[in-house]
Design a protein around this motif. Structure first.
Motif, PDB file in Angstrom:
ATOM      1  N   THR A  75      18.335 -47.054   0.728  1.00 25.82           N
ATOM      2  CA  THR A  75      19.521 -46.745   1.526  1.00 25.82           C
ATOM      3  C   THR A  75      20.355 -45.686   0.825  1.00 25.82           C
ATOM      4  O   THR A  75      20.332 -45.559  -0.391  1.00 25.82           O
ATOM      5  N   LYS A  76      21.077 -44.922   1.614  1.00 33.72           N
ATOM      6  CA  LYS A  76      21.937 -43.863   1.077  1.00 33.72           C
ATOM      7  C   LYS A  76      23.369 -44.134   1.522  1.00 33.72           C
ATOM      8  O   LYS A  76      23.572 -44.625   2.619  1.00 33.72           O
ATOM      9  N   PRO A  77      24.381 -43.875   0.770  1.00 29.82           N
ATOM     10  CA  PRO A  77      24.386 -43.274  -0.552  1.00 29.82           C
ATOM     11  C   PRO A  77      24.077 -44.284  -1.666  1.00 29.82           C
ATOM     12  O   PRO A  77      23.658 -43.898  -2.758  1.00 29.82           O
ATOM     13  N   MET A  78      24.276 -45.591  -1.464  1.00 30.43           N
ATOM     14  CA  MET A  78      24.003 -46.568  -2.520  1.00 30.43           C
ATOM     15  C   MET A  78      22.756 -47.357  -2.148  1.00 30.43           C
ATOM     16  O   MET A  78      22.739 -48.065  -1.141  1.00 30.43           O
ATOM     17  N   ASP A  79      21.704 -47.237  -2.967  1.00 29.83           N
ATOM     18  CA  ASP A  79      20.437 -47.891  -2.635  1.00 29.83           C
ATOM     19  C   ASP A  79      20.415 -49.359  -3.063  1.00 29.83           C
ATOM     20  O   ASP A  79      21.363 -49.864  -3.675  1.00 29.83           O
ATOM     21  N   GLY A  80      19.317 -50.037  -2.734  1.00 33.32           N
ATOM     22  CA  GLY A  80      19.178 -51.465  -2.999  1.00 33.32           C
ATOM     23  C   GLY A  80      19.191 -51.823  -4.476  1.00 33.32           C
ATOM     24  O   GLY A  80      19.693 -52.884  -4.859  1.00 33.32           O
ATOM     25  N   LEU A  81      18.654 -50.950  -5.322  1.00 33.50           N
ATOM     26  CA  LEU A  81      18.659 -51.233  -6.758  1.00 33.50           C
ATOM     27  C   LEU A  81      20.069 -51.131  -7.330  1.00 33.50           C
ATOM     28  O   LEU A  81      20.476 -51.957  -8.150  1.00 33.50           O
ATOM     29  N   ALA A  82      20.817 -50.123  -6.898  1.00 35.04           N
ATOM     30  CA  ALA A  82      22.202 -49.980  -7.358  1.00 35.04           C
ATOM     31  C   ALA A  82      23.047 -51.160  -6.871  1.00 35.04           C
ATOM     32  O   ALA A  82      23.889 -51.672  -7.615  1.00 35.04           O
ATOM     33  N   LEU A  83      22.794 -51.599  -5.646  1.00 32.15           N
ATOM     34  CA  LEU A  83      23.494 -52.777  -5.124  1.00 32.15           C
ATOM     35  C   LEU A  83      23.174 -53.993  -5.989  1.00 32.15           C
ATOM     36  O   LEU A  83      24.074 -54.743  -6.385  1.00 32.15           O
ATOM     37  N   THR A  84      21.910 -54.195  -6.304  1.00 32.49           N
ATOM     38  CA  THR A  84      21.506 -55.346  -7.112  1.00 32.49           C
ATOM     39  C   THR A  84      22.159 -55.299  -8.490  1.00 32.49           C
ATOM     40  O   THR A  84      22.695 -56.298  -8.969  1.00 32.49           O
ATOM     41  N   ARG A  85      22.126 -54.136  -9.121  1.00 30.38           N
ATOM     42  CA  ARG A  85      22.764 -54.000 -10.444  1.00 30.38           C
ATOM     43  C   ARG A  85      24.260 -54.316 -10.368  1.00 30.38           C
ATOM     44  O   ARG A  85      24.820 -54.956 -11.255  1.00 30.38           O
ATOM     45  N   SER A  86      24.897 -53.863  -9.310  1.00 30.61           N
ATOM     46  CA  SER A  86      26.324 -54.109  -9.125  1.00 30.61           C
ATOM     47  C   SER A  86      26.596 -55.604  -8.944  1.00 30.61           C
ATOM     48  O   SER A  86      27.545 -56.147  -9.519  1.00 30.61           O
ATOM     49  N   LEU A  87      25.750 -56.278  -8.167  1.00 32.60           N
ATOM     50  CA  LEU A  87      25.920 -57.720  -7.977  1.00 32.60           C
ATOM     51  C   LEU A  87      25.708 -58.474  -9.286  1.00 32.60           C
ATOM     52  O   LEU A  87      26.462 -59.393  -9.611  1.00 32.60           O
ATOM     53  N   ARG A  88      24.691 -58.090 -10.046  1.00 39.43           N
ATOM     54  CA  ARG A  88      24.394 -58.783 -11.311  1.00 39.43           C
ATOM     55  C   ARG A  88      25.496 -58.572 -12.347  1.00 39.43           C
ATOM     56  O   ARG A  88      25.694 -59.407 -13.216  1.00 39.43           O
ATOM     57  N   ALA A  89      26.237 -57.473 -12.238  1.00 40.24           N
ATOM     58  CA  ALA A  89      27.324 -57.182 -13.181  1.00 40.24           C
ATOM     59  C   ALA A  89      28.659 -57.766 -12.732  1.00 40.24           C
ATOM     60  O   ALA A  89      29.622 -57.754 -13.493  1.00 40.24           O
ATOM     61  N   ASP A  90      28.723 -58.287 -11.515  1.00 35.37           N
ATOM     62  CA  ASP A  90      29.978 -58.806 -10.967  1.00 35.37           C
ATOM     63  C   ASP A  90      30.426 -60.044 -11.738  1.00 35.37           C
ATOM     64  O   ASP A  90      29.617 -60.918 -12.034  1.00 35.37           O
ATOM     65  N   PRO A  91      31.718 -60.145 -12.079  1.00 34.87           N
ATOM     66  CA  PRO A  91      32.191 -61.331 -12.803  1.00 34.87           C
ATOM     67  C   PRO A  91      32.185 -62.607 -11.949  1.00 34.87           C
ATOM     68  O   PRO A  91      32.188 -63.706 -12.485  1.00 34.87           O
ATOM     69  N   ASP A  92      32.140 -62.460 -10.632  1.00 32.93           N
ATOM     70  CA  ASP A  92      32.098 -63.611  -9.720  1.00 32.93           C
ATOM     71  C   ASP A  92      30.668 -64.168  -9.699  1.00 32.93           C
ATOM     72  O   ASP A  92      29.753 -63.536  -9.190  1.00 32.93           O
ATOM     73  N   ARG A  93      30.476 -65.372 -10.260  1.00 36.39           N
ATOM     74  CA  ARG A  93      29.124 -65.948 -10.375  1.00 36.39           C
ATOM     75  C   ARG A  93      28.442 -66.139  -9.034  1.00 36.39           C
ATOM     76  O   ARG A  93      27.222 -66.116  -8.957  1.00 36.39           O
ATOM     77  N   THR A  94      29.201 -66.352  -7.953  1.00 39.07           N
ATOM     78  CA  THR A  94      28.551 -66.511  -6.654  1.00 39.07           C
ATOM     79  C   THR A  94      27.856 -65.218  -6.231  1.00 39.07           C
ATOM     80  O   THR A  94      26.835 -65.260  -5.563  1.00 39.07           O
ATOM     81  N   LYS A  95      28.390 -64.085  -6.649  1.00 43.57           N
ATOM     82  CA  LYS A  95      27.738 -62.805  -6.360  1.00 43.57           C
ATOM     83  C   LYS A  95      26.662 -62.499  -7.397  1.00 43.57           C
ATOM     84  O   LYS A  95      25.599 -61.986  -7.063  1.00 43.57           O
TER      85      LYS A  95
END
Length: 195
Positions: A75-95
């Protein structure tokens, strides 16, 4: 998607479990989102949300908690890998611990390794089959890999394969010798102790 334990095939989730499931679909192709939407509804999923790319998905997740994310890798502009990395770095454990199924038209090992290292839960190859999607949903929800958090990685355990170790077993000497059990003697001993 990895191998699904045989127990899941004969013990599929009940309709009520899928009925309670909420899913966020992330794909910039409206047609593909429609296909996924239709498949999920056929499986009994009723709470389905859409986003066109990773940044839109993150916006959606601020106000709409979901149980699982299915996203396209390109996906553009933010692809699935960037989304996943962002979720894994989120301080909210549910995300952080949210299962992420990645749809990819790339079937090379490098792409799979990159997705695994980003924290993707399962990878679904395109073209997508309803059976593969269903089995990946089952694997992600009923047989999840343990969640790992280290200094350099946060996500589902990257170890999936159970290959036999080819080297020498250095721990063998530390194990106590196992004596074969005579079941007749064991039974007699149990009866004697019970009386």
């Amino acid at each position: 998607c990895g191998k699904v334990p045989p127990t899941l095939l004969g013990n599929a989730m009940s309709d009520s479990a899928f009925d309670r499931l909420s899913v966020l679909l992330v794909d910039d192709n409206r047609f593909m989102r429609g296909v996924l939407h239709t498949l999920l509804q056929a499986f009994g999923v009723h709470r389905i949300y859409d986003a066109g790319d990773g940044s839109e998905a993150l916006q959606r997740l601020r106000n709409t908690p979901v149980d699982l994310v299915i996203c396209d890798s390109d996906t553009k502009p933010m692809d699935g890998l960037a989304l996943t990395r962002s979720l894994r770095a989120d301080p909210d454990r549910t995300k952080t611990m949210l299962p992420v199924l990645l749809l990819s038209g790339h079937d090379d090992e490098r792409q799979a390794a990159t997705a695994r290292d980003a924290g993707v839960t399962e990878i679904l190859g395109k073209p997508l089959s309803p059976r593969d999607l269903y089995l990946c949903l089952l694997a992600a929800l009923e047989s999840p890999r343990p969640f790992v958090q280290t200094e350099g990685y946060r996500g589902p355990s990257r170890r999936r394969q159970t290959q036999a170790f080819a080297g020498s077993d250095r721990r063998a000497a530390a194990r106590p010798a196992q004596t074969p059990v005579n079941l007749g003697q064991l039974s007699a001993l149990i009866e004697e102790l019970a009386s």
